[in-house]
Scaffold this motif. Structure first.
Motif, PDB file in Angstrom:
ATOM      1  N   MET A   1      -8.380 -44.545   7.283  1.00 45.74           N
ATOM      2  CA  MET A   1      -9.084 -44.200   8.514  1.00 45.74           C
ATOM      3  C   MET A   1      -8.266 -43.254   9.388  1.00 45.74           C
ATOM      4  N   MET A   2      -6.949 -43.372   9.336  1.00 40.49           N
ATOM      5  CA  MET A   2      -6.103 -42.445  10.081  1.00 40.49           C
ATOM      6  C   MET A   2      -6.135 -41.061   9.445  1.00 40.49           C
ATOM      7  N   ALA A   3      -6.221 -41.018   8.121  1.00 39.88           N
ATOM      8  CA  ALA A   3      -6.306 -39.732   7.424  1.00 39.88           C
ATOM      9  C   ALA A   3      -7.579 -38.992   7.809  1.00 39.88           C
ATOM     10  N   GLU A   4      -8.645 -39.728   8.117  1.00 45.86           N
ATOM     11  CA  GLU A   4      -9.915 -39.121   8.524  1.00 45.86           C
ATOM     12  C   GLU A   4      -9.978 -38.896  10.030  1.00 45.86           C
ATOM     13  N   GLY A   5      -8.931 -39.298  10.748  1.00 41.38           N
ATOM     14  CA  GLY A   5      -8.911 -39.104  12.198  1.00 41.38           C
ATOM     15  C   GLY A   5      -9.770 -40.081  12.953  1.00 41.38           C
ATOM     16  N   LEU A   6     -10.119 -41.203  12.346  1.00 41.80           N
ATOM     17  CA  LEU A   6     -10.991 -42.188  12.996  1.00 41.80           C
ATOM     18  C   LEU A   6     -10.199 -43.148  13.873  1.00 41.80           C
ATOM     19  N   ILE A   7      -8.992 -43.461  13.466  1.00 42.86           N
ATOM     20  CA  ILE A   7      -8.102 -44.326  14.250  1.00 42.86           C
ATOM     21  C   ILE A   7      -6.804 -43.589  14.504  1.00 42.86           C
TER      22      ILE A   7
ATOM     23  N   LYS B   1     -18.356 -37.441  13.286  1.00 47.72           N
ATOM     24  CA  LYS B   1     -17.357 -36.494  13.765  1.00 47.72           C
ATOM     25  C   LYS B   1     -18.092 -35.257  14.272  1.00 47.72           C
ATOM     26  N   LYS B   2     -17.781 -34.837  15.494  1.00 45.41           N
ATOM     27  CA  LYS B   2     -18.570 -33.810  16.173  1.00 45.41           C
ATOM     28  C   LYS B   2     -18.601 -32.483  15.432  1.00 45.41           C
ATOM     29  N   GLU B   3     -17.537 -32.176  14.713  1.00 44.20           N
ATOM     30  CA  GLU B   3     -17.489 -30.874  14.049  1.00 44.20           C
ATOM     31  C   GLU B   3     -18.127 -30.918  12.664  1.00 44.20           C
ATOM     32  N   GLU B   4     -18.637 -32.092  12.258  1.00 40.97           N
ATOM     33  CA  GLU B   4     -19.252 -32.221  10.943  1.00 40.97           C
ATOM     34  C   GLU B   4     -20.644 -32.838  11.079  1.00 40.97           C
ATOM     35  N   GLU B   5     -21.521 -32.530  10.132  1.00 39.41           N
ATOM     36  CA  GLU B   5     -22.885 -33.051  10.164  1.00 39.41           C
ATOM     37  C   GLU B   5     -22.975 -34.417   9.481  1.00 39.41           C
ATOM     38  N   GLU B   6     -21.995 -34.741   8.640  1.00 39.05           N
ATOM     39  CA  GLU B   6     -22.046 -35.999   7.912  1.00 39.05           C
ATOM     40  C   GLU B   6     -21.539 -37.151   8.771  1.00 39.05           C
ATOM     41  N   ALA B   7     -21.952 -38.370   8.429  1.00 33.59           N
ATOM     42  CA  ALA B   7     -21.529 -39.576   9.126  1.00 33.59           C
ATOM     43  C   ALA B   7     -20.770 -40.481   8.169  1.00 33.59           C
ATOM     44  N   TYR B   8     -19.957 -41.368   8.735  1.00 28.30           N
ATOM     45  CA  TYR B   8     -19.215 -42.362   7.957  1.00 28.30           C
ATOM     46  C   TYR B   8     -19.926 -43.705   8.096  1.00 28.30           C
TER      47      TYR B   8
ATOM     48  N   GLN C   1     -11.409 -41.944  20.538  1.00 28.55           N
ATOM     49  CA  GLN C   1     -12.369 -42.013  21.629  1.00 28.55           C
ATOM     50  C   GLN C   1     -13.340 -40.837  21.661  1.00 28.55           C
ATOM     51  N   CYS C   2     -13.128 -39.865  20.789  1.00 23.61           N
ATOM     52  CA  CYS C   2     -14.027 -38.704  20.723  1.00 23.61           C
ATOM     53  C   CYS C   2     -15.055 -38.823  19.605  1.00 23.61           C
ATOM     54  N   VAL C   3     -15.038 -39.937  18.883  1.00 23.78           N
ATOM     55  CA  VAL C   3     -15.947 -40.130  17.755  1.00 23.78           C
ATOM     56  C   VAL C   3     -17.148 -40.961  18.202  1.00 23.78           C
ATOM     57  N   PRO C   4     -18.369 -40.410  18.185  1.00 26.73           N
ATOM     58  CA  PRO C   4     -19.574 -41.179  18.536  1.00 26.73           C
ATOM     59  C   PRO C   4     -19.835 -42.274  17.505  1.00 26.73           C
ATOM     60  N   GLN C   5     -20.434 -43.367  17.977  1.00 32.19           N
ATOM     61  CA  GLN C   5     -20.707 -44.515  17.113  1.00 32.19           C
ATOM     62  C   GLN C   5     -22.165 -44.915  17.245  1.00 32.19           C
ATOM     63  N   ALA C   6     -22.769 -45.272  16.126  1.00 33.51           N
ATOM     64  CA  ALA C   6     -24.144 -45.781  16.131  1.00 33.51           C
ATOM     65  C   ALA C   6     -24.172 -47.101  15.377  1.00 33.51           C
ATOM     66  N   THR C   7     -24.769 -48.128  15.990  1.00 39.66           N
ATOM     67  CA  THR C   7     -24.873 -49.440  15.360  1.00 39.66           C
ATOM     68  C   THR C   7     -26.341 -49.732  15.056  1.00 39.66           C
ATOM     69  N   LYS C   8     -26.641 -49.966  13.797  1.00 44.48           N
ATOM     70  CA  LYS C   8     -28.016 -50.244  13.379  1.00 44.48           C
ATOM     71  C   LYS C   8     -28.399 -51.693  13.695  1.00 44.48           C
ATOM     72  N   ALA C   9     -29.686 -51.976  13.571  1.00 43.44           N
ATOM     73  CA  ALA C   9     -30.185 -53.322  13.863  1.00 43.44           C
ATOM     74  C   ALA C   9     -29.573 -54.371  12.941  1.00 43.44           C
TER      75      ALA C   9
END
Length: 305
Positions: free
Chosen positions: A293-299, A253-260, A237-245
């Motif tokens: 995904m659990m290893a990356e802390g996403l789920i 991930k807030k502590e990193e500049e890269e996105a998944y 619930q702490c991971v922001p999400q963006a959905t494209k058109a």
């Protein structure tokens, strides 16, 4: 006296409020021996406060004086204490007296730590004011109690779609059964049934929805009524999400500049992980994706314990 919360569970903390009022004293003082404590359903007593408390009379107000002097320090009394008195079993006259004594009273707060192995049931407060060989008890004695509750899931009856729960308390316990009906696009509808379960016995709960929960202890405690009640999966619930058109999903991930950038399988699993499913409902392929995904802390795997 008042208690917060009125219903709790083993391992929790209960706050007790006691009002010592001396506004009635005229030209005399009191120095009583006070005992405040808790008595559990088995009769075991825990004393929280035991000491002498000095009470002095208010000053005599001068006659025909237009100057009003303050007599008390301001009392920052929580509104929940007033609400507790209003919801009690007091007669109107007694309630008026209690409310009038709030500002002139001296307010004490005690905490009772409920042991992890505490018996479930009704706990009563001990309030003794020993003065001049007499013992005075709380004016709110009829309401000076609280409940420790414990409900457990015993088993699931798959053939009849029933869950068997056990009430460990010697008192009837209010429960709320919530049936969840998942809908497309992540929506959900629920149906609810509220009732009391009898003490010290099993109760059968009909499971009328795909996903079912039992809530008790003023809805703070949640028990999944599922065939497998562990390993629930929830999006971080702490991971922001963006959905494209085009429907593609990116996670940040807030502590990193890269996105998944989620691939189709990962995106489907991300959408599924809403806290209502567990690992047993996943395919072998999904379980491999879950590990990534659990290893990356996403789920994350959440528990209702």
């Amino acid at each position: 006296m008042s208690i917060f919360p009125k219903r709790s569970v083993p391992g929790s903390t209960v706050t007790i409020h006691w009002n010592f009022n001396t506004a009635h004293l005229k030209d005399v003082h009191v120095f009583p021996w006070v005992r405040i404590g808790v008595r559990d359903p088995k009769g075991k007593e825990t004393i929280l406060f035991e000491k002498h408390v000095l009470g002095l009379p208010d000053p005599v107000e001068p006659q025909n004086s237009d100057v009003k002097k303050l007599k008390y320090l301001n009392k920052n009394l929580p509104l929940m204490i007033v609400a507790d008195y209003l919801s009690g079993q007091h007669k109107t006259e007694k309630l008026v007296e209690i409310l009038q004594n709030i500002q002139s009273g001296r307010h004490y707060y005690f905490t009772y730590h409920v042991p992890e192995d505490a018996p479930a049931g009704k706990y009563t407060l001990i309030s003794e004011v020993h003065s001049g060989g007499e013992v005075r008890h709380s004016k709110t004695a009829a309401d000076d109690f609280f409940f420790i509750e414990k409900v457990t899931l015993e088993r699931i009856m798959e053939s009849t779609s029933e869950a068997i729960v056990f009430n460990h308390s010697e008192e009837r316990t209010p429960v709320k059964v919530i049936g969840c009906h998942p809908l497309p696009e992540g929506k959900i509808h629920t149906d609810v049934e509220v009732f009391e379960i009898p003490p010290l016995q099993e109760t059968s709960i009909k499971m009328s929805a795909p996903v079912n929960y039992l809530a008790y202890n003023e809805e703070r405690q949640i028990i999944p009524l599922q065939y497998d009640s562990s390993g629930y999966l929830l999006r971080n619930q702490c991971v922001p999400q963006a959905t494209k058109a085009d429907g593609s999903v990116y996670l940040f991930k807030k502590e990193e500049e890269e996105a998944y950038a989620l691939e189709a399988g990962h995106q489907l699993l991300w959408e599924k992980a809403n806290g209502l499913i567990n690992t047993t409902s996943l395919s072998d392929e999904e379980k491999l994706l879950l590990d990534e995904m659990m290893a990356e802390g996403l789920i994350r795997e959440v528990s209702f314990d």
